[in-house]
Design an enzyme around this catalytic site. Structure first.
Site: not given
Ligand code: NAP
Length: 302
Positions: A11, A33-34, A87, A165
Site C-alpha cells: 500500500i 523498512s527492513r 487501517k 481487512d
Molecule cells: P504488506 O505489503 O504485507 O506490508 C507492508 C510492509 O510492512 C512490508 O512490506 C514490510 O516491510 C512491513 N512489515 C510487515 N510485517 C512487519 C512486521 N512484523 N514488523 C515490521 N514491519 C513489517 O501490507 P500492505 O498490503 O501494504 O498493508 C499494510 C496496511 O495497509 C494494512 O493494515 C492493510 O490493511 C492496509 N491497506 C492495504 C491495502 C492493500 O491493497 N494491500 C489497501 C489499503 C490499506 P519491510 O519488510 O520492508 O519491513
C-alpha cells in the site's frame, strides 16, 4: 511538512508514495523498512535511528500491518511526532485508546485513517441519507484475496483480520453515512481449517442492515451497498464508494481520490492541532469476532 513513511510494502508503493509526491503539503523525507525503499529518499531499517537523525520530520505515517503498528506509533508519539495510522488502526482496540491518550497528553495529532471513507461518492450518500430512516441496507464486499493480497500470510494470522481487512472498509463507509448507529445482532464467520482468521462472513445488524463479506470472489469484484429509506428513496454506493446513485440518478462526487484526500486531511489536522480517531468500524469487527458463530471452511492455500 516533512513526513516519513514506515513499512514500504504494497500500500505504501501503490498509494502513499504517489499521493505524497502529488501533494504540495508534504515532502517525503525518509522511509523506515527492513527491505523496502523509495528511489531518491533516505532509507532506514530502524525507526529509532530515523527519528534521532531527522528532528525536522514532524509527521510519521505507518503503513505496516496492524499487529506491529502499536510499538512504532508509541515510539513516534514519544519522540514528539504526529502520527497517521493505516487501517485498521491497531491489532486491538485497547492499544488504539492508549495511543489516543498519549497523543492528547503530548498535544500531538493522531489520525486513524479509513481510506474508504474518502471514496469519492461517500459524502453524496451521507447527504442523501441525512435525516432519513433506513428501512433496509445491504452490503456486498466480495473480492479475491489472491489478487489483492498475494502471498500476504499476515492477513490469515491472529490480528490480520482475514476478510474483515477489506470488510472493515465497508464498515467504515457504513458508520460514516448512516443517519443513526446500528448494532451487530448476529454473525456467521467462516474460517479455513488451516488458518486463524475468517475468509467469509455474514453480518446482521439492527435497523435492517445486512452485510456479506467474501474473500474468494473470482471474476468481477464487488464493493457495493444499497440503502432503502422509509421515504422510498434508494441510495446505491458502487465501486467501493466511489460512485453514488440516488433514485437512478448519478450524483456529483468529490474530486480528490482516497489517499490524496487522507493526506490533505492529515495536513489540516496537524495545522489545527487536532486528532481524528473513530473506532466505530473496528468495534463492529470486534463484535463480529465476539458474537459470531464459527463455521470451519475448506483449507486455504495461495
Ligand atoms: P504488506 O505489503 O504485507 O506490508 C507492508 C510492509 O510492512 C512490508 O512490506 C514490510 O516491510 C512491513 N512489515 C510487515 N510485517 C512487519 C512486521 N512484523 N514488523 C515490521 N514491519 C513489517 O501490507 P500492505 O498490503 O501494504 O498493508 C499494510 C496496511 O495497509 C494494512 O493494515 C492493510 O490493511 C492496509 N491497506 C492495504 C491495502 C492493500 O491493497 N494491500 C489497501 C489499503 C490499506 P519491510 O519488510 O520492508 O519491513
Amino acid at each position: 511538512m516533512k513526513i516519513a513513511l514506515v513499512g514500504i510494502g504494497k500500500i505504501a508503493v501503490d498509494q502513499h508514495v504517489p499521493s505524497l509526491a502529488a501533494s504540495d503539503d508534504w515532502e517525503l523525507a525518509a522511509t523506515v523498512s527492513r527491505a523496502g525503499t523509495v528511489d531518491g529518499v533516505p532509507s532506514y531499517k530502524d525507526l529509532d535511528t530515523m527519528l534521532a537523525e531527522n528532528a525536522d520530520v514532524e509527521v510519521v505515517s505507518l503503513c505496516l500491518p496492524p499487529v506491529p503498528r502499536y510499538d512504532y506509533a508509541k515510539a513516534c508519539l514519544e519522540a514528539g511526532r504526529h502520527v497517521m495510522l493505516e487501517k485498521p488502526p491497531g491489532a486491538t482496540l485497547a492499544e488504539v485508546y492508549d495511543l489516543q491518550a498519549l497523543a492528547a497528553d503530548k498535544g500531538l495529532t493522531l489520525f486513524a485513517t479509513w481510506h474508504s471513507r474518502m471514496a469519492k461518492g461517500v459524502q453524496a450518500a451521507k447527504a442523501a441519507l441525512a435525516g432519513k430512516t433506513i428501512e433496509t441496507a445491504h452490503i456486498d464486499w466480495k473480492e479475491n484475496v489472491r489478487q489483492w493480497h498475494p502471498g500476504q500470510d499476515w492477513v490469515f494470522e491472529p490480528g490480520g483480520m482475514g476478510v474483515f481487512d477489506p470488510g472493515i472498509n465497508a464498515l467504515s463507509i457504513l458508520t460514516e453515512v448512516l443517519p443513526a448507529p446500528v448494532f451487530l445482532r448476529e454473525a456467521v464467520v467462516y474460517t479455513p481449517e488451516n488458518r486463524q482468521t475468517p475468509i467469509k462472513a455474514n453480518l446482521t445488524f439492527s435497523g435492517g442492515v445486512t452485510a456479506e463479506f467474501d474473500w474468494l470472489k473470482e471474476g468481477t469484484q464487488m464493493w457495493e451497498m444499497t440503502f432503502r429509506t422509509t421515504d422510498g428513496d434508494t441510495v446505491h454506493l458502487l465501486e467501493g464508494g466511489n460512485e453514488c446513485v440516488v433514485n437512478d440518478q448519478q450524483m456529483p462526487v468529490a474530486e480528490l481520490g482516497e489517499y490524496p484526500a487522507l493526506y490533505a486531511r492529515m495536513a489540516e489536522l496537524v495545522k489545527a492541532g487536532e486528532s481524528d480517531v473513530d473506532l466505530a468500524p473496528m468495534v463492529h469487527v470486534s463484535d463480529a469476532m465476539t458474537l459470531g458463530r464459527r463455521v470451519t471452511a475448506p483449507a486455504f492455500e495461495w
